[in-house]
Design an enzyme around this catalytic site. Structure first.
Site, PDB file in Angstrom:
ATOM      1  CG  HIS A  73      -1.404  -1.151   1.533  1.00  0.00           C
ATOM      2  ND1 HIS A  73      -1.338  -2.138   2.360  1.00  0.00           N
ATOM      3  CD2 HIS A  73      -3.087  -1.241   1.248  1.00  0.00           C
ATOM      4  CE1 HIS A  73      -2.425  -3.095   2.445  1.00  0.00           C
ATOM      5  NE2 HIS A  73      -3.268  -2.389   1.955  1.00  0.00           N
ATOM      6  CG  ASP A 130       1.920  -1.080   3.531  1.00  0.00           C
ATOM      7  OD1 ASP A 130       1.115  -0.821   4.312  1.00  0.00           O
ATOM      8  OD2 ASP A 130       1.385  -1.924   2.519  1.00  0.00           O
ATOM      9  CG  MET A 141      -1.120  -5.841  -6.500  1.00  0.00           C
ATOM     10  SD  MET A 141      -1.085  -5.278  -4.486  1.00  0.00           S
ATOM     11  CE  MET A 141      -1.902  -6.689  -4.006  1.00  0.00           C
ATOM     12  CD  GLU A 195      -8.412  -8.115  -1.355  1.00  0.00           C
ATOM     13  OE1 GLU A 195      -7.522  -7.444  -1.766  1.00  0.00           O
ATOM     14  OE2 GLU A 195      -8.451  -8.289  -0.208  1.00  0.00           O
ATOM     15  CE  LYS A 235     -12.028  -8.441   5.642  1.00  0.00           C
ATOM     16  NZ  LYS A 235     -10.874  -7.757   6.520  1.00  0.00           N
ATOM     17  CD  GLU A 285      -8.017 -12.020   2.039  1.00  0.00           C
ATOM     18  OE1 GLU A 285      -7.563 -10.894   1.418  1.00  0.00           O
ATOM     19  OE2 GLU A 285      -7.950 -11.961   3.269  1.00  0.00           O
ATOM     20  CG  HIS A 303     -11.857 -11.084   1.758  1.00  0.00           C
ATOM     21  ND1 HIS A 303     -11.181 -10.042   1.071  1.00  0.00           N
ATOM     22  CD2 HIS A 303     -10.984 -11.087   2.859  1.00  0.00           C
ATOM     23  CE1 HIS A 303     -10.465  -9.339   1.749  1.00  0.00           C
ATOM     24  NE2 HIS A 303     -10.048 -10.290   3.125  1.00  0.00           N
ATOM     25  CG  ASP A 323      -5.210 -10.831  -1.728  1.00  0.00           C
ATOM     26  OD1 ASP A 323      -4.326 -10.676  -2.572  1.00  0.00           O
ATOM     27  OD2 ASP A 323      -5.713  -9.839  -1.070  1.00  0.00           O
ATOM     28  CG  ASP A 344      -9.710 -10.249   8.110  1.00  0.00           C
ATOM     29  OD1 ASP A 344      -9.520 -11.472   7.772  1.00  0.00           O
ATOM     30  OD2 ASP A 344      -9.631  -9.054   7.547  1.00  0.00           O
ATOM     31  CG  ASP A 375      -5.742 -11.621   7.202  1.00  0.00           C
ATOM     32  OD1 ASP A 375      -6.458 -11.693   6.309  1.00  0.00           O
ATOM     33  OD2 ASP A 375      -5.678 -10.423   7.534  1.00  0.00           O
ATOM     34  CG  ASP A 422      -3.843  -9.953   2.174  1.00  0.00           C
ATOM     35  OD1 ASP A 422      -3.128  -9.540   3.126  1.00  0.00           O
ATOM     36  OD2 ASP A 422      -5.113  -9.256   1.912  1.00  0.00           O
TER      37      ASP A 422
HETATM   38  C1  GCO Z   1      -7.971  -7.174   4.182  1.00  0.00           C
HETATM   39  C2  GCO Z   1      -7.680  -7.052   2.798  1.00  0.00           C
HETATM   40  C3  GCO Z   1      -6.325  -6.468   2.438  1.00  0.00           C
HETATM   41  C4  GCO Z   1      -6.140  -6.094   1.093  1.00  0.00           C
HETATM   42  C5  GCO Z   1      -5.131  -5.147   1.036  1.00  0.00           C
HETATM   43  C6  GCO Z   1      -4.815  -4.881  -0.294  1.00  0.00           C
HETATM   44  O1  GCO Z   1      -8.701  -8.084   4.684  1.00  0.00           O
HETATM   45  O2  GCO Z   1      -7.414  -6.214   5.099  1.00  0.00           O
HETATM   46  O3  GCO Z   1      -7.511  -8.372   2.333  1.00  0.00           O
HETATM   47  O4  GCO Z   1      -5.292  -7.026   3.262  1.00  0.00           O
HETATM   48  O5  GCO Z   1      -5.954  -7.224   0.695  1.00  0.00           O
HETATM   49  O6  GCO Z   1      -5.512  -4.060   1.711  1.00  0.00           O
HETATM   50  O7  GCO Z   1      -5.754  -4.306  -1.189  1.00  0.00           O
HETATM   51 MN    MN Z   2      -6.618  -9.068   0.435  1.00  0.00          MN
HETATM   52 MN    MN Z   3      -8.107  -9.659   4.046  1.00  0.00          MN
END
Ligand code: GCO
Ligand code: MN
Ligand code: MN
Length: 386
Positions: free
Chosen positions: A53, A56, A87, A180, A182, A216, A219, A244, A254, A256, A286
């Site tokens: 990002h 980041d 990306m 993307e 979610k 993702e 998600h 992702d 969430d 991850d 991700d």
């Molecule tokens: C989340 C998202 C993020 C995006 C990222 C890239 O759930 O926080 O998946 O990780 O993928 O912001 O756009």
């Molecule tokens: Mn993501």
């Molecule tokens: Mn995510």
């Protein structure tokens, strides 16, 4: 055999291995790493690329000098390690300005600022080599539908994406957008909750050809959906621009999680699909390490994502080469001469013949498909006994 190579196109975000382990209940547990340090870490574990990002890489309030120095150091780390930046994306969710969303905020000033921030972030991403630009609408949603009309939000989001497509075209950037979805988190409900919703939306844009999706795994799983089916729909539509990978327990926050750490069977069929169809984009993880981990644990996490992918890829080859499985599949899909003329594109003759044909409905209903055996064989492959 399970060691990653650049050909595998494994990527991580600066925000993934750089995650310091802050959660809603607790402070960071790991030291922050500089972007250049993260690049070196990723090179050490064998990744191919790094994504980011805008913030980041360059903090939102960095001075021009700081910005220049950070980018110089980052670039030097890329050059030294050979890592690429496939990306990039915009942070439109951390700053309090975005608490009501970015492109869909009710505040027109926020919507304008979000466009400005995204154009600058696109410039930065392209400067560092990105060919895919991800849009995750971090806070594009609501807690209460009293706040805004969902159709107005769809229009605002469309206007923003159309604007940015034209911007990228005007700059002659070689760039594709990947949206993307979610379903929720951090907002109560996010707009465009699923891959299917995004695919429907893309068809309404002015330049649909330059816009695809970034599905993702977690998600779709948060929404209780089958991720593979979403990915397949995107692929089949020519819209799988990015992916992702991570993991998630259905019904939880969430998480991850490390790829393949929870839903191994889903991960297996996903990897098999990506490899079978010849998806050649990034395999982007991700996800982030458990909050219990130190720096070494973060490397274990990153290595684990890639190793599991490669193990599952090898299992997929095993599945495809298994004579018993392939014989079962061939038998299941056989079309005999009596039915073949009935199937195919519409013609008046085919329709007439089909209407007149006789089908033994009871025999069709009585037949067993043998999926228990087939699935058991698949499970045994995944479990490593076949
Ligand atoms: C989340 C998202 C993020 C995006 C990222 C890239 O759930 O926080 O998946 O990780 O993928 O912001 O756009
Ligand atoms: Mn993501
Ligand atoms: Mn995510």
């Amino acid at each position: 055999m399970y060691d990653p190579s650049p050909a595998d196109k494994f990527t991580f975000g600066l925000w993934t291995v750089g995650n310091v382990g802050r959660d809603p209940f607790g402070e960071p547990v790991r030291a922050a790493l500089s972007p250049a340090e993260i690049v070196r870490l990723l090179a050490e574990v064998g990744a191919w690329g790094v994504n980011f990002h805008d913030n980041d890489l360059v903090p939102i309030d960095a001075s021009a000098d700081e910005r220049e120095r950070i980018i110089r150091d980052f670039r030097a780390a890329l050059d030294a390690t050979g890592l690429v930046v496939p990306m990039a994306t915009t942070n439109l969710f951390t700053d309090p300005a975005f608490k009501d969303g970015a492109f869909t905020s009710n505040d027109a000033r926020v919507r304008a600022y979000a466009l400005q921030k995204t154009m600058r972030a696109i410039d930065l991403g392209v400067e560092l080599g990105a060919k895919t630009y991800v849009f995750w609408g971090g806070r594009e949603g609501v807690e209460t539908d009293a706040a805004k009309s969902p159709s107005e939000s769809i229009k605002r989001f469309r206007e923003a994406i159309n604007f940015l497509c034209d911007y990228a075209r005007d700059q002659r950037y070689d760039l594709r957008f990947a949206l993307e979805p979610k379903p929720n988190e951090p907002r109560g409900d996010l707009y465009f909750a699923t891959v299917g919703a995004m695919l429907g939306f893309i068809g309404t844009l002015e330049h649909p050809e330059m816009v695809g999706v970034n599905p993702e795994m977690a998600h779709e799983q948060m929404a209780g959906l089958n991720f593979l089916h979403a990915v397949a729909q995107a692929w089949e539509a020519g819209k799988l621009f990015h992916i992702d990978l991570n993991d998630q327990v259905i019904g939880r926050f969430d998480q991850d999680l490390r790829f393949g750490s929870h839903n191994i069977k889903s991960a297996f069929f996903l990897v098999k699909y990506l490899e079978d169809v010849g998806y050649d984009g990034s395999r982007h993880f991700d996800a982030h390490a458990y909050r219990t981990e130190d720096a070494a644990g973060v490397k274990d996490f990153a290595r684990g994502c890639m190793r599991t992918y490669l193990i599952l890829k090898e299992k997929a080859q095993r599945f495809n080469a298994d004579p018993e499985i392939q014989a079962l599949l061939a038998e299941l899909n056989a079309v005999d001469d009596s039915v073949a003329p009935h199937l195919g594109p519409y013609s008046a003759e085919r329709a007439a013949a089909l209407k007149a044909a006789h089908f033994d409905r009871q025999a069709l209903g009585a037949r067993g498909y043998g999926y228990e055996r087939l699935d058991q064989l698949a499970v045994e492959i995944v479990l490593g006994v076949r």
